[in-house]
Design a protein around this motif. Structure first.
Motif, PDB file in Angstrom:
ATOM      1  N   TRP A  81       0.834  -1.205   0.000  1.00 52.69           N
ATOM      2  CA  TRP A  81       0.000   0.000   0.000  1.00 52.69           C
ATOM      3  C   TRP A  81       0.866   1.252   0.000  1.00 52.69           C
ATOM      4  O   TRP A  81       0.563   2.241  -0.665  1.00 52.69           O
ATOM      5  N   PHE A  82       1.977   1.165   0.739  1.00 57.78           N
ATOM      6  CA  PHE A  82       2.908   2.295   0.803  1.00 57.78           C
ATOM      7  C   PHE A  82       3.776   2.394  -0.441  1.00 57.78           C
ATOM      8  O   PHE A  82       3.775   3.402  -1.143  1.00 57.78           O
ATOM      9  N   TYR A  83       4.531   1.334  -0.737  1.00 55.82           N
ATOM     10  CA  TYR A  83       5.563   1.524  -1.762  1.00 55.82           C
ATOM     11  C   TYR A  83       5.028   1.510  -3.194  1.00 55.82           C
ATOM     12  O   TYR A  83       5.759   1.857  -4.122  1.00 55.82           O
ATOM     13  N   LEU A  84       3.746   1.164  -3.394  1.00 56.41           N
ATOM     14  CA  LEU A  84       3.151   1.248  -4.718  1.00 56.41           C
ATOM     15  C   LEU A  84       2.320   2.517  -4.908  1.00 56.41           C
ATOM     16  O   LEU A  84       1.654   2.679  -5.932  1.00 56.41           O
ATOM     17  N   SER A  85       2.379   3.419  -3.926  1.00 56.13           N
ATOM     18  CA  SER A  85       1.597   4.653  -3.965  1.00 56.13           C
ATOM     19  C   SER A  85       2.514   5.871  -3.865  1.00 56.13           C
ATOM     20  O   SER A  85       3.630   5.764  -3.360  1.00 56.13           O
ATOM     21  N   PRO A  86       2.051   7.033  -4.321  1.00 59.00           N
ATOM     22  CA  PRO A  86       2.816   8.248  -4.038  1.00 59.00           C
ATOM     23  C   PRO A  86       2.821   8.501  -2.539  1.00 59.00           C
ATOM     24  O   PRO A  86       1.850   8.199  -1.841  1.00 59.00           O
ATOM     25  N   ALA A  87       3.921   9.045  -2.030  1.00 63.99           N
ATOM     26  CA  ALA A  87       4.059   9.191  -0.572  1.00 63.99           C
ATOM     27  C   ALA A  87       3.845  10.640  -0.137  1.00 63.99           C
ATOM     28  O   ALA A  87       2.724  11.127  -0.146  1.00 63.99           O
ATOM     29  N   ILE A  88       4.910  11.351   0.216  1.00 62.64           N
ATOM     30  CA  ILE A  88       4.796  12.711   0.739  1.00 62.64           C
ATOM     31  C   ILE A  88       5.440  13.672  -0.252  1.00 62.64           C
ATOM     32  O   ILE A  88       6.593  13.502  -0.639  1.00 62.64           O
ATOM     33  N   LYS A  89       4.700  14.675  -0.644  1.00 64.81           N
ATOM     34  CA  LYS A  89       5.189  15.628  -1.629  1.00 64.81           C
ATOM     35  C   LYS A  89       6.453  16.321  -1.142  1.00 64.81           C
ATOM     36  O   LYS A  89       6.522  16.786  -0.011  1.00 64.81           O
ATOM     37  N   GLU A  90       7.461  16.344  -1.989  1.00 65.89           N
ATOM     38  CA  GLU A  90       8.722  17.058  -1.758  1.00 65.89           C
ATOM     39  C   GLU A  90       9.546  16.486  -0.607  1.00 65.89           C
ATOM     40  O   GLU A  90      10.403  17.155  -0.052  1.00 65.89           O
ATOM     41  N   LYS A  91       9.283  15.243  -0.231  1.00 65.06           N
ATOM     42  CA  LYS A  91      10.106  14.537   0.752  1.00 65.06           C
ATOM     43  C   LYS A  91      10.451  13.152   0.192  1.00 65.06           C
ATOM     44  O   LYS A  91       9.672  12.577  -0.571  1.00 65.06           O
ATOM     45  N   THR A  92      11.602  12.650   0.593  1.00 70.33           N
ATOM     46  CA  THR A  92      11.988  11.289   0.222  1.00 70.33           C
ATOM     47  C   THR A  92      11.945  10.412   1.462  1.00 70.33           C
ATOM     48  O   THR A  92      12.542  10.759   2.488  1.00 70.33           O
ATOM     49  N   ILE A  93      11.242   9.298   1.387  1.00 70.85           N
ATOM     50  CA  ILE A  93      11.125   8.378   2.514  1.00 70.85           C
ATOM     51  C   ILE A  93      12.113   7.235   2.320  1.00 70.85           C
ATOM     52  O   ILE A  93      12.112   6.560   1.290  1.00 70.85           O
ATOM     53  N   ILE A  94      12.949   7.010   3.320  1.00 65.41           N
ATOM     54  CA  ILE A  94      13.892   5.891   3.320  1.00 65.41           C
ATOM     55  C   ILE A  94      13.359   4.841   4.285  1.00 65.41           C
ATOM     56  O   ILE A  94      13.101   5.148   5.454  1.00 65.41           O
TER      57      ILE A  94
END
Length: 252
Positions: free
Chosen positions: A172-185
């Motif tokens: 659900w997380f990694y196949l979707s857009p996450a947070i605009k203008e941030k990179t999630i590691i």
């Protein structure tokens, strides 16, 4: 001069692999390391990893993963028949509990001393896991980053996230857009399940360009690898699990 900032994840009790990685990146007191959860279960030296993190609390920081949550929930009930006990048992909890008791017995003389120390340590471990963050925000070289174990609910803002989601979410997380203008590691999901070539190399989201997966699968897979990403320049250092295990077995 400020040191480098690193992140790695999912050590799963493999203390020697952690030490090998720190030697390889020449980690020192000027550097900072973030471990994105899951230090326990599966490997042989989970307690040594937690102790090492405590001994280096000025520059090594742990986030909570789903395996820390399973351990905490069991220690609060101490009953393998409870749902939390069955869940942890099916995910390597028996091995971690055995390591915990062996670790504590090193300094105990009598059964009474051991009983008291075990109770004290288990209480501390519950409090310790509760104190760990589910995620951290950083800005490294002008790049806004979010460090997390598993990911986020992509339909909620960062500060509306649930502890369980942060530790357990996958597709659900990694196949979707996450947070605009941030990179999630993130860690948690072995990269052989995400990469199109089924390898364990660090995954840079090719669609949304807002996520980086780093779990090289050293917990469940013998051919896994520990990935360490330098947040200053996103360079990656790799330590192969089979190479370290072979050295410790004394193989040629």
């Amino acid at each position: 001069m400020a040191g480098k900032i690193y992140a790695l994840s999912d050590l799963h009790g493999h203390y020697e692999i952690l030490l090998a990685m720190l030697r390889k990146i020449r980690f020192d007191d000027s550097d900072t390391l973030y471990i994105l959860g899951d230090c326990n279960d599966r490997g042989e030296k989970a307690m040594e990893i937690y102790q090492f993190i405590r001994q280096h609390s000025d520059n090594i920081f742990l986030l909570k993963g789903n395996h820390e949550l399973m351990m905490r929930d069991f220690l609060m009930k101490e009953n393998w028949e409870e749902p939390c006990g069955r869940l942890w048992k099916s995910n390597g909890g028996v091995r971690t509990l055995e390591q915990m008791e062996a670790f504590l017995r090193k300094d105990c003389i009598s059964d009474r001393d051991f009983h008291d120390k075990r109770k004290e340590f288990r209480t501390w471990m519950v409090e310790y896991v509760n104190s760990l963050p589910s995620f951290l925000e950083l800005n490294v070289g002008g790049q806004p980053l979010v460090l997390i174990h598993a990911g986020i609910n992509p339909e909620a803002s960062l500060y509306e996230q649930d502890e369980e989601i942060c530790a357990w979410v996958r597709e659900w997380f990694y196949l979707s857009p996450a947070i605009k203008e941030k990179t999630i590691i993130f860690g948690h999901t072995p990269l052989c399940y995400i990469n199109s070539n089924h390898q364990f190399d660090v995954w840079f989201d090719p669609v949304y360009h807002d996520k980086i997966g780093i779990d090289g699968g050293i917990g469940p897979f013998e051919n896994g690898q520990l990935n360490c990403i330098c947040l200053n320049d996103l360079s990656v250092t790799v330590v192969k699990k089979e190479e370290i295990c072979r050295k410790h077995r004394g193989d040629a």
